[in-house]
Design an enzyme around this catalytic site. Structure first.
Site, PDB file in Angstrom:
ATOM      1  N   ALA A 612       0.843  -1.217   0.000  1.00  0.00           N
ATOM      2  CA  ALA A 612       0.000   0.000   0.000  1.00  0.00           C
ATOM      3  C   ALA A 612       0.869   1.255   0.000  1.00  0.00           C
ATOM      4  O   ALA A 612       1.618   1.467  -0.940  1.00  0.00           O
ATOM      5  CB  ALA A 612      -0.988  -0.023   1.163  1.00  0.00           C
ATOM      6  N   LYS A 683       1.572 -10.024  -5.325  1.00  0.00           N
ATOM      7  CA  LYS A 683       2.522  -8.975  -4.912  1.00  0.00           C
ATOM      8  C   LYS A 683       3.963  -9.460  -5.095  1.00  0.00           C
ATOM      9  O   LYS A 683       4.842  -8.698  -5.504  1.00  0.00           O
ATOM     10  CB  LYS A 683       2.274  -8.587  -3.460  1.00  0.00           C
ATOM     11  CG  LYS A 683       0.949  -7.857  -3.276  1.00  0.00           C
ATOM     12  CD  LYS A 683       0.661  -7.616  -1.805  1.00  0.00           C
ATOM     13  CE  LYS A 683      -0.698  -6.978  -1.618  1.00  0.00           C
ATOM     14  NZ  LYS A 683      -1.176  -7.063  -0.231  1.00  0.00           N
TER      15      LYS A 683
END
Ligand code: ADP
Ligand code: ASP
Ligand code: MG
Length: 818
Positions: A612, A683
């Site tokens: 994030a 990710k």
């Protein structure tokens, strides 16, 4: 004597026409006045179209009728205002002119072509009728009027469509002394007469020049150009909302600005005024009390601006004459340009490379073919021997120029000009500096001219940088982003940064505004929007509205939106996104994206794909750029799994930990989406690709948290019910690890080219040992960061931190480099 010239928009309808009349009258009462009039707006275009269409045997009725209607509307309005106005007489004049035009059109139709001499007499009828109407008006008001017939009084040399006035001879003919002092003087613009007494034109937009000529002939005290803007601005105020009004310009500045395209005055207007030192005033008919702009001979006026304006001159072609034989060939340039001059082609701009191998110059697009023909004829021999290469032409170009007296002494303006163009990603075809050092010009593709003007204006007059956000997806993260943009507005304004949100779109509707949407009630506005979401419209919007720094922000998780990135980059957007789909799709698309970004020098930023708001991608890229290499990576890349595994350590069972995480909103609606490990694998894939590994998603080895096949085919509710079945086994694993002084962590790792996502037991010396409670941590062991790895740690999920990460990426689009 004051000369007042009124342009088309200042005469477009009865109200405007009366305003113009009133201004002439007022001036006349103070000092004798001469009014020079254009045709009412749109008329000249209609007239030009009439002869063109007739010569191609196309229908002309619409143009004809619309033109007549414009005049009828004006005279009816004038008569309504003052019954003395000779309605029948002026109507008869209008009808007679149009009857004549109709007759000429018949002839043109019959012959299939239109002679310039005939075209000239048609095109300027609007001016003639403007004068007829104004004369009747003044007579209705009790004034005596002297009409100066420009065909008789202004002697001009040149062609039927574009001539220049001989001021000395015209001054004799106008004979100011013969005009009675009490009379209002009127003259039609755009028109003059040649040596044979035939009617000729002064070129499109030429009424300004007519006014200047009359002012010179009359020895007027001032030449006032009344138009539809408050004066001369730093650039066309229709293009740039924050263009600044220039209270004062020198003659030379005005000449240069208009020569390079500032339409507010015709380029030849200044010449006759300079000779007689007559000041020129640019005023707004719609706002007569505004001061306007003064143009005079004062080159050292108090004004501080070094750059006065930025212009674009469209529709030019660039010729490049080059060849090995040119080196040292004496008189080459002279031959090129005398060829152009003999052919009557005006050369707008010249650049010659210092190597003497080539000469480049620009001509109006309409002269392109002719210029090529005459050049080929002149250099037939050299072309044949190969001393010259075939003449190269680049078409559809514009010349963007920066003009100002102060540039002679100021440094760095050219650099700012060109870096503004570079920042707006506009390629420069050629550069030229006027020998007076009063102007610098860049030749750019015509479809980029407006962006070029806007970007240059911003670069030279505003320290302000602006970003135009096109946001797709206004859920949690997108919504938070909008609120942050609103909140930061003032803070950014202090740093001269303006973020405009030009588009908001959800799956169904969208809102678009090139000047930025009002975000006060964005949710309601979007709900009530009538425009359906359409990415074709959204992506082509920037070309249509010449948006300078557009950023496409995708806050959806949709594959369909991520599939648009390559196109968005090619259209001229930067792309910023937290959506992982594009970076985890096929490696081919991954590469295509980067290539599109590189080629267009636009940015593709996705810092929030991993961790994030944590600055992962940028740091990693910086390390790699500095020559470091990632030897090993281990990370906790899921906030929900970080939380759940932390709870296991405190003695909770897996199901208890999962329920709490779900209740707190830390998991996806179906926690299996987290427990499967797929998100962590995505990710990890992004990080692996970032380090240079050309992997596909399937190359990542994934051990899910749950046993293989567990709860397959069951609903979310059923899954949650049976989840406690795995608790015992899990607790055993936790206990076993604890006995060894370790804790369980859900870890994504890269070792060489092997990527793996799995549960691992780590001891207290491991960098991930203490990472829990929803924190993310990323440990990069690199050549430089060894043996202690570089550790990035912090909250790696949550709408606000993600939105802040996106916000940072949006601001990063302002930095140079791709
Ligand atoms: P008129 O019909 O009065 O002759 P024009 O349309 O020929 O008016 O010229 C006025 C227009 O020139 C303005 O509406 C404006 O859009 C345009 N323009 C271009 N460059 C400039 C500038 N630097 N300053 C002011 N106006 C400009
Ligand atoms: N009416 C002419 C034109 O439109 C001349 C002028 O307005 O200056 O070009
Ligand atoms: Mg004009």
């Amino acid at each position: 004597m004051r000369v007042l010239k009124f342009g088309g928009t200042s005469l477009a309808n009865p109200e405007r026409f009366l305003q113009a009349a009133e201004l002439i009258e007022k001036a006349h009462l103070e000092e004798q006045a001469a009014g020079v009039l254009s045709a009412p707006a749109k008329i000249t275009n209609h007239l030009v179209a009439l002869s063109e269409k007739a010569s191609q045997n196309q229908p002309t009725d619409t143009h004809f009728n619309e033109a007549v209607e414009i005049f009828y509307n004006i005279i009816n309005g004038l008569h309504a205002k003052n019954n003395n106005f000779d309605l029948a007489g002026t109507k008869a004049l209008i009808d007679a002119e149009f009857d004549q035009i109709a007759g000429l059109l018949d002839e043109i139709r019959a012959s299939g072509k239109v002679e310039d001499a005939v075209k000239a007499t048609i095109d300027c009828r609007g001016e003639k009728l403007s004068i007829a109407m104004m004369k009747s008006w003044f007579e209705a008001c009790g004034y005596e009027v002297t009409v100066v017939n420009p065909v008789e009084k202004l002697l001009a040399h040149g062609t039927y469509l574009e001539s220049s006035v001989d001021i000395v001879e015209s001054t004799k003919r106008v004979n100011a002394g013969s005009i009675p002092k009490q009379n209002v003087v009127l003259m039609a613009g755009f028109t003059a007469g040649n040596e044979k007494g035939e009617l000729v034109l002064l070129g499109r937009n030429g009424s300004d020049y007519s006014a200047a000529c009359l002012a010179a002939c009359l020895g007027a005290s001032v030449c006032e150009i009344w138009t539809d803007v408050d004066g001369v601005f730093t650039c066309d105020p229709r293009l740039v909302a924050d263009a600044r009004l220039l209270p004062h310009l020198s003659y030379r500045e005005a000449m240069e600005l208009s020569y390079f395209g500032a339409k507010v005055i015709h380029p030849r207007t200044i010449g006759p005024l300079v000779q007689n030192n007559i000041p020129c005033l640019i005023k707004n008919t719609g706002n007569p009390t505004a001061a306007g702009s003064v143009i005079d001979g004062d080159e050292n006026a108090t004004e501080e601006l070094q750059v006065k304006g930025i212009t674009n001159l469209d529709n030019v072609s660039m010729f490049n004459v080059s060849g090995s034989g040119m080196q040292g060939m004496v008189g080459m340039a002279a031959r090129v340009f005398s060829t152009m001059s003999k052919a009557g082609i005006s050369v707008i701009l010249i650049t010659q490379s210092s190597s003497e191998y080539s000469i480049s110059f620009c001509v109006p697009a309409k002269s392109t073919e002719r210029a090529l023909t005459v050049l080929n004829a002149e250099f037939a021999h050299e072309l044949q021997t190969g001393d010259l290469d075939p003449v190269d032409i680049i078409r559809e170009l514009s010349i963007v120029s920066v003009v100002g007296d102060g540039m002679r002494s100021a440094k760095g303006i050219a650099a700012r000009f060109f870096s503004s163009l570079a920042q707006a990603n506009i390629s420069i075809v050629a550069i030229a500096q006027g020998s007076s050092e009063r102007s610098i010009s860049a030749v750019v593709p015509m479809n980029k001219a407006i962006e070029a003007v806007k970007a240059t204006h911003q670069g030279l007059f505003n320290n302000k940088k602006s970003i135009d956000v096109f946001l797709v997806g206004v859920g949690g993260v997108g919504g938070a982003l909008i609120e942050q943009i609103k909140r930061q507005k003032e803070f950014l304004a202090k740093k001269d940064i303006e973020i405009r949100v030009c588009a908001l779109a959800n799956a169904d509707q969208m809102l678009l505004n090139e000047n930025g949407l009002n975000l006060d009630n964005w949710k309601e506005d979007l709900e009530n929007a009538i425009q359906p979401s359409d990415f074709d419209v959204l992506l082509s919007f920037i070309k249509l509205h010449h948006v300078v720094n557009p950023v496409f922000v995708d806050c959806t998780a949709a594959q369909s939106v991520s599939n648009l990135y390559v196109r968005a980059l090619r259209e001229g957007f930067h792309v910023v996104t937290p959506n992982k789909k594009a970076n985890t799709g096929s490696f081919a698309y991954y590469q295509e994206l980067r290539q599109a970004a590189r080629q267009g020098r636009h940015k593709f930023l996705y810092e929030t794909n991993v961790g994030a708001g944590l600055p992962v991608i940028e740091n990693l890229q910086n390390l790699l750029a500095a020559g470091d290499e990632v030897e090993k990576f281990e990370g906790i890349l899921s906030g929900s799994l970080s939380f759940i595994f932390g709870k296991l350590e405190e003695g909770l069972t897996l199901s208890q930990a999962t329920f709490i995480a779900k209740e707190k909103g830390f998991t996806e609606p179906d926690p299996r989406d987290d427990l499967s490990g797929a998100d962590v694998a995505r990710k990890l894939l992004i990080l692996a690709r970032e380090t240079g590994l050309p992997l596909e998603f399937d190359d990542i080895e994934v051990e899910g948290v749950l046993p293989k096949g567990f709860s397959e085919g069951l609903s979310k509710e059923e899954f949650l019910k049976i989840l406690p079945e795995v608790d015992a086994e899990f607790s055993q694993r936790v206990e076993k690890a604890k006995a060894e002084g370790k804790v369980l962590r859900y870890v994504g790792s890269i070792n060489g080219s092997k990527c793996r996502v799995a549960i691992e037991a780590v001891d207290e010396n491991h960098p991930l040992y203490k990472v829990k409670d929803g924190e993310n941590a990323l440990a990069f062991s690199t050549r430089y960061y060894s043996p202690i790895p570089l550790l990035l740690r912090g909250y790696g999920a949550g709408t606000d931190v993600t939105a802040a990460g996106i916000f940072a990426d949006i601001l990063r689009t302002l930095q140079g480099g791709a």
